[in-house]
Scaffold this motif. Structure first.
Motif, mmCIF file in Angstrom:
data_model
loop_
_atom_site.group_PDB
_atom_site.id
_atom_site.type_symbol
_atom_site.label_atom_id
_atom_site.label_comp_id
_atom_site.label_asym_id
_atom_site.label_seq_id
_atom_site.Cartn_x
_atom_site.Cartn_y
_atom_site.Cartn_z
ATOM 1 N N LEU A 110 -4.647 8.069 5.895
ATOM 2 C CA LEU A 110 -4.118 7.146 6.907
ATOM 3 C C LEU A 110 -5.189 6.726 7.898
ATOM 4 O O LEU A 110 -5.153 5.604 8.423
ATOM 5 C CB LEU A 110 -2.937 7.792 7.632
ATOM 6 C CG LEU A 110 -1.649 7.940 6.809
ATOM 7 C CD1 LEU A 110 -0.603 8.720 7.591
ATOM 8 C CD2 LEU A 110 -1.115 6.575 6.408
ATOM 9 N N ARG A 162 0.851 -1.194 0.000
ATOM 10 C CA ARG A 162 0.000 0.000 0.000
ATOM 11 C C ARG A 162 0.888 1.246 0.000
ATOM 12 O O ARG A 162 1.694 1.446 0.912
ATOM 13 C CB ARG A 162 -0.909 -0.020 1.219
ATOM 14 C CG ARG A 162 -1.849 -1.232 1.250
ATOM 15 C CD ARG A 162 -2.345 -1.527 2.650
ATOM 16 N NE ARG A 162 -1.240 -1.903 3.544
ATOM 17 C CZ ARG A 162 -1.419 -2.309 4.802
ATOM 18 N NH1 ARG A 162 -2.630 -2.407 5.300
ATOM 19 N NH2 ARG A 162 -0.373 -2.614 5.555
ATOM 20 N N ILE A 163 0.715 2.076 -1.014
ATOM 21 C CA ILE A 163 1.556 3.252 -1.212
ATOM 22 C C ILE A 163 0.688 4.504 -1.177
ATOM 23 O O ILE A 163 -0.424 4.509 -1.726
ATOM 24 C CB ILE A 163 2.294 3.205 -2.571
ATOM 25 C CG1 ILE A 163 2.882 1.816 -2.830
ATOM 26 C CG2 ILE A 163 3.348 4.299 -2.656
ATOM 27 C CD1 ILE A 163 3.925 1.384 -1.851
ATOM 28 N N ILE A 164 1.196 5.564 -0.557
ATOM 29 C CA ILE A 164 0.554 6.874 -0.650
ATOM 30 C C ILE A 164 1.579 7.858 -1.192
ATOM 31 O O ILE A 164 2.695 7.966 -0.669
ATOM 32 C CB ILE A 164 0.033 7.374 0.706
ATOM 33 C CG1 ILE A 164 -1.051 6.434 1.238
ATOM 34 C CG2 ILE A 164 -0.536 8.786 0.568
ATOM 35 C CD1 ILE A 164 -1.622 6.852 2.597
ATOM 36 N N ALA A 166 -0.658 2.600 5.431
ATOM 37 C CA ALA A 166 0.198 2.535 4.249
ATOM 38 C C ALA A 166 1.498 1.836 4.613
ATOM 39 O O ALA A 166 1.947 1.880 5.766
ATOM 40 C CB ALA A 166 0.484 3.938 3.714
ATOM 41 N N ASP A 167 2.102 1.171 3.643
ATOM 42 C CA ASP A 167 3.394 0.531 3.851
ATOM 43 C C ASP A 167 4.542 1.485 3.514
ATOM 44 O O ASP A 167 5.580 1.468 4.165
ATOM 45 C CB ASP A 167 3.509 -0.727 2.983
ATOM 46 C CG ASP A 167 2.446 -1.749 3.326
ATOM 47 O OD1 ASP A 167 2.365 -2.141 4.506
ATOM 48 O OD2 ASP A 167 1.679 -2.139 2.429
ATOM 49 N N ARG A 221 -2.609 5.405 -3.483
ATOM 50 C CA ARG A 221 -3.479 6.553 -3.286
ATOM 51 C C ARG A 221 -2.646 7.825 -3.358
ATOM 52 O O ARG A 221 -1.442 7.779 -3.144
ATOM 53 C CB ARG A 221 -4.185 6.470 -1.928
ATOM 54 C CG ARG A 221 -5.158 5.292 -1.793
ATOM 55 C CD ARG A 221 -5.658 5.142 -0.352
ATOM 56 N NE ARG A 221 -4.623 4.620 0.529
ATOM 57 C CZ ARG A 221 -4.730 4.546 1.848
ATOM 58 N NH1 ARG A 221 -5.828 4.995 2.443
ATOM 59 N NH2 ARG A 221 -3.758 4.046 2.587
ATOM 60 N N LEU A 242 5.319 5.663 2.141
ATOM 61 C CA LEU A 242 4.909 6.999 1.736
ATOM 62 C C LEU A 242 5.970 7.575 0.807
ATOM 63 O O LEU A 242 7.167 7.492 1.103
ATOM 64 C CB LEU A 242 4.768 7.933 2.942
ATOM 65 C CG LEU A 242 3.800 7.549 4.056
ATOM 66 C CD1 LEU A 242 3.782 8.653 5.107
ATOM 67 C CD2 LEU A 242 2.412 7.300 3.506
ATOM 68 N N ALA A 245 5.232 2.966 8.625
ATOM 69 C CA ALA A 245 5.403 3.099 7.180
ATOM 70 C C ALA A 245 6.799 3.605 6.840
ATOM 71 O O ALA A 245 7.348 4.472 7.520
ATOM 72 C CB ALA A 245 4.353 4.057 6.613
#
Length: 267
Positions: free
Chosen positions: A41, A3-5, A46-47, A29, A49, A73
């Motif tokens: 968040l 999961r990336i932001i 998230a894993d 996202r 950022l 993260a």
């Protein structure tokens, strides 16, 4: 799925990077400011950022400090600020990797995968000691480009496997698929690339040809043009446009291509 932001206030860059990472298989996202990141968040962790420093409501240093205090993260800082003090501050505040714009998206992808591998092995995020400045193109063989041009004397079979650049009707046509009309800007861009297939054309030369101005390394206008053109060609012809980014240089047309004049002569 990792999961990336992506936290970036420049909309074109954020959208391009989100789209690229999504195609790499990540759950991605995007946020334009610190407050939006907080909302994302709260909705889900998230894993990794990917964090810009120059945000409109809160600088990335402050965001990194908050995130590091409450989340596990990993943090990749992606910013135009290349000064030593900025890099040291970013790393001391908890960034795992510090990348300086402009950067090839493949490097961002590689750093994300490296961070995730370490976290999956239970080693935690990378030590805060990695900084990456843009490297001269000559030192980074990011892509190996073969000369893909179809010579005017090529036989008919070769020509039929090539893309056709119609410099009269302003169209590009894949070997198997319909012709796609080009706007004036798209035509100028592709005409630069197909003149010497396989050879990279610098962003400076592209900018001069399209706008009459020197290339601004902080502008994403060329990358956005390429992204839109790729989508347009694939949607209308069903074929992926063989325009490839060359790290530290610009773009190259890496498929076989003939001009309309060559095709007519080969008939």
């Amino acid at each position: 799925m990792a999961r990336i932001i992506v936290v970036e206030d420049e909309a074109d860059l954020r959208d391009d990077l989100v789209e690229y990472l999504d195609r790499c298989g990540f759950e991605v996202r995007g946020a334009s400011r610190g407050a939006e990141l907080d909302q994302l968040l709260e909705a889900g962790p998230a894993d990794v950022l990917v964090l810009d420093i120059n945000l409109p409501d809160e600088d990335g240093f402050s965001v990194a400090r908050r995130v590091r205090a409450s989340s596990s993260a990993a943090i990749i800082m992606l910013t135009a600020r290349s000064g030593l003090i900025d890099r040291v501050i970013g790393l001391e505040l908890g960034a795992d990797v510090y990348l300086v714009k402009p950067v090839d998206f493949r490097e961002v992808e590689a750093q994300i995968k490296a961070l995730i591998r370490r976290m999956q092995k239970g080693a935690g995020p990378l030590p805060a000691a990695e900084t990456h400045n843009p490297t001269p193109a000559a030192a980074v063989p990011a892509v190996t480009l073969a000369h893909a041009a179809v010579h005017p004397a090529a036989n008919g079979a070769d020509a039929r496997k090539a893309w056709v650049f119609d410099d009269i009707e302003w169209r590009i046509q894949p070997p198997a698929g319909g012709a796609v009309p080009l706007t004036a800007t798209e035509y100028k861009f592709l005409s630069l690339l197909v003149t010497a297939p396989g050879e990279p054309v610098s962003r400076q030369d592209i900018s001069i040809a399209l706008t009459g101005r020197d290339w601004d390394p902080y502008s994403r206008s060329i990358d956005s043009l390429v992204r839109r053109l790729r989508i347009k060609v694939e949607e209308r012809s069903g074929c992926a446009l063989p325009v490839q980014a060359v790290h530290g240089v610009g773009y190259a047309f890496v498929g076989p291509v003939v001009s309309s004049a060559v095709e007519d002569g080969a008939g």
